[in-house]
Motif scaffolding. Structure first.
Motif, PDB file in Angstrom:
ATOM      1  N   THR A 182      16.959 -32.355  50.343  1.00 15.66           N
ATOM      2  CA  THR A 182      15.757 -32.613  49.555  1.00 15.66           C
ATOM      3  C   THR A 182      15.941 -33.843  48.681  1.00 15.66           C
ATOM      4  OG1 THR A 182      15.162 -30.270  49.537  1.00 15.66           O
ATOM      5  CG2 THR A 182      14.188 -31.648  47.825  1.00 15.66           C
ATOM      6  N   MET A 183      17.122 -33.964  48.062  1.00 17.98           N
ATOM      7  CA  MET A 183      17.370 -35.123  47.206  1.00 17.98           C
ATOM      8  C   MET A 183      17.457 -36.401  48.030  1.00 17.98           C
ATOM      9  SD  MET A 183      17.431 -35.464  44.013  1.00 17.98           S
ATOM     10  CE  MET A 183      17.292 -37.091  43.250  1.00 17.98           C
ATOM     11  N   ASP A 184      18.082 -36.332  49.211  1.00 18.15           N
ATOM     12  CA  ASP A 184      18.128 -37.494  50.102  1.00 18.15           C
ATOM     13  C   ASP A 184      16.719 -37.971  50.418  1.00 18.15           C
ATOM     14  OD1 ASP A 184      20.891 -37.400  50.195  1.00 18.15           O
ATOM     15  OD2 ASP A 184      20.979 -36.363  52.122  1.00 18.15           O
ATOM     16  N   LEU A 204      26.035 -32.160  37.827  1.00 16.26           N
ATOM     17  CA  LEU A 204      26.702 -33.448  37.614  1.00 16.26           C
ATOM     18  C   LEU A 204      26.902 -34.218  38.914  1.00 16.26           C
ATOM     19  CD1 LEU A 204      29.339 -32.557  34.861  1.00 16.26           C
ATOM     20  CD2 LEU A 204      27.023 -33.487  34.612  1.00 16.26           C
ATOM     21  N   ASP A 205      27.041 -33.512  40.042  1.00 18.30           N
ATOM     22  CA  ASP A 205      27.147 -34.200  41.327  1.00 18.30           C
ATOM     23  C   ASP A 205      25.849 -34.923  41.656  1.00 18.30           C
ATOM     24  OD1 ASP A 205      29.759 -33.403  41.771  1.00 18.30           O
ATOM     25  OD2 ASP A 205      29.176 -31.568  42.826  1.00 18.30           O
ATOM     26  N   LEU A 206      24.737 -34.267  41.379  1.00 20.33           N
ATOM     27  CA  LEU A 206      23.440 -34.897  41.585  1.00 20.33           C
ATOM     28  C   LEU A 206      23.256 -36.069  40.625  1.00 20.33           C
ATOM     29  CD1 LEU A 206      20.614 -35.097  42.750  1.00 20.33           C
ATOM     30  CD2 LEU A 206      19.905 -33.213  41.268  1.00 20.33           C
ATOM     31  N   ALA A 207      23.625 -35.878  39.368  1.00 18.27           N
ATOM     32  CA  ALA A 207      23.486 -36.952  38.372  1.00 18.27           C
ATOM     33  C   ALA A 207      24.310 -38.174  38.742  1.00 18.27           C
ATOM     34  CB  ALA A 207      23.899 -36.431  36.998  1.00 18.27           C
ATOM     35  N   ALA A 208      25.448 -37.946  39.429  1.00 20.28           N
ATOM     36  CA  ALA A 208      26.326 -39.057  39.797  1.00 20.28           C
ATOM     37  C   ALA A 208      25.662 -40.018  40.772  1.00 20.28           C
ATOM     38  CB  ALA A 208      27.620 -38.512  40.404  1.00 20.28           C
ATOM     39  N   ARG A 209      24.584 -39.586  41.406  1.00 17.64           N
ATOM     40  CA  ARG A 209      23.871 -40.455  42.344  1.00 17.64           C
ATOM     41  C   ARG A 209      22.905 -41.397  41.628  1.00 17.64           C
ATOM     42  NH1 ARG A 209      21.948 -36.741  47.378  1.00 17.64           N
ATOM     43  NH2 ARG A 209      21.537 -38.835  48.197  1.00 17.64           N
ATOM     44  N   ALA A 210      22.669 -41.150  40.344  1.00 19.05           N
ATOM     45  CA  ALA A 210      21.725 -41.963  39.577  1.00 19.05           C
ATOM     46  C   ALA A 210      22.361 -43.278  39.143  1.00 19.05           C
ATOM     47  CB  ALA A 210      21.241 -41.185  38.358  1.00 19.05           C
ATOM     48  N   ALA A 211      21.514 -44.272  38.921  1.00 21.81           N
ATOM     49  CA  ALA A 211      21.996 -45.555  38.422  1.00 21.81           C
ATOM     50  C   ALA A 211      22.435 -45.442  36.968  1.00 21.81           C
ATOM     51  CB  ALA A 211      20.897 -46.615  38.552  1.00 21.81           C
ATOM     52  N   ARG A 212      21.757 -44.576  36.222  1.00 22.84           N
ATOM     53  CA  ARG A 212      22.104 -44.361  34.814  1.00 22.84           C
ATOM     54  C   ARG A 212      21.990 -42.873  34.497  1.00 22.84           C
ATOM     55  NH1 ARG A 212      19.266 -46.462  30.245  1.00 22.84           N
ATOM     56  NH2 ARG A 212      17.323 -46.369  31.408  1.00 22.84           N
TER      57      ARG A 212
END
Length: 221
Positions: A182-184, A204-212
């Motif tokens: 879903t996130m992809d 935090l794994d999902l947040a790590a994909r963010a630019a900021r």
């Protein structure tokens, strides 16, 4: 110029006789086409902040600037128009209307904007095809899995071509595999349209994909 700017946001809620502070003088900026993650423990104020940014709730103090417009001073009618025109919401609980089909749910924001029904249905079909639900157009939410409902919600968020997508725990109700898929999909669609994405998550794994990443704790950044 920043797309979105929060200035000294303060928000409290009343619980019986108690006033519970949620956000305390929160300030930050979001650039156009940015991907920002709001992180923090449950109750840190992430969802409240997302609702304020999207004009779903009002601040006690502070300002929210969208380009050159201060959302904090808009009337409820003007806020509703602003949300419909500029923002796509993806909620953790999906918030699909149970009596509507997937196609009808996706069309709803466009119908509220009084766009042509026939044009909307063409676009909604394209979006549902893009999110892998071309064969599920006529299914109601109760006939769809959690992952399918979230994909309908993503398609609905994009129907009016928003410049800003706000997603509150978009994978929170999904298993890890469905959540990743879903996130992809959400990131791919955001990239295709050049939209700005702000998500609230405790993952935090999902947040790590963010630019900021912005962390909230006890109402403070």
């Amino acid at each position: 110029m920043s797309l979105l700017r929060a200035v000294n946001l303060t928000k409290s809620y009343r619980m019986g006789k108690r006033v519970v502070p949620v956000l305390r003088n929160v300030s930050f900026e979001v650039e156009s086409s940015d991907f920002l993650a709001l992180c923090g423990a449950s109750g840190a104020g992430k969802s409240t902040l997302l609702q304020l940014l999207g004009g779903l709730d009002s601040v006690d103090a502070g300002e929210i600037w969208f380009r050159d417009q201060n959302l904090a001073i808009l009337s409820q009618r003007k806020l509703a128009e602003f949300r419909n025109r500029n923002i796509g919401f993806v909620f953790q609980a999906y918030h699909l209307l149970p009596e509507f089909t997937a196609l009808e749910n996706v069309c709803l924001p466009g119908r509220m904007a009084r766009r042509s029904k026939s044009v909307l249905e063409i676009k909604a079909r394209e979006l549902l095809h893009r999110v892998g639900l071309a064969e599920r157009l006529d299914h109601r939410p109760s006939e769809l899995s959690g992952g399918e409902q979230q994909r309908v919600a993503i398609a609905r968020a994009l129907i009016n071509d928003p410049v800003l997508i706000l997603a509150d725990e978009p994978t929170g109700n999904l298993d890890s595999k469905t959540g990743d898929e879903t996130m992809d999909l959400l990131l791919a669609l955001r990239e295709e349209r050049g939209a700005t994405l702000v998500i609230a998550t405790h993952d935090l794994d999902l947040a790590a994909r963010a630019a900021r990443v912005i962390y909230l704790s006890d109402g403070h950044l």
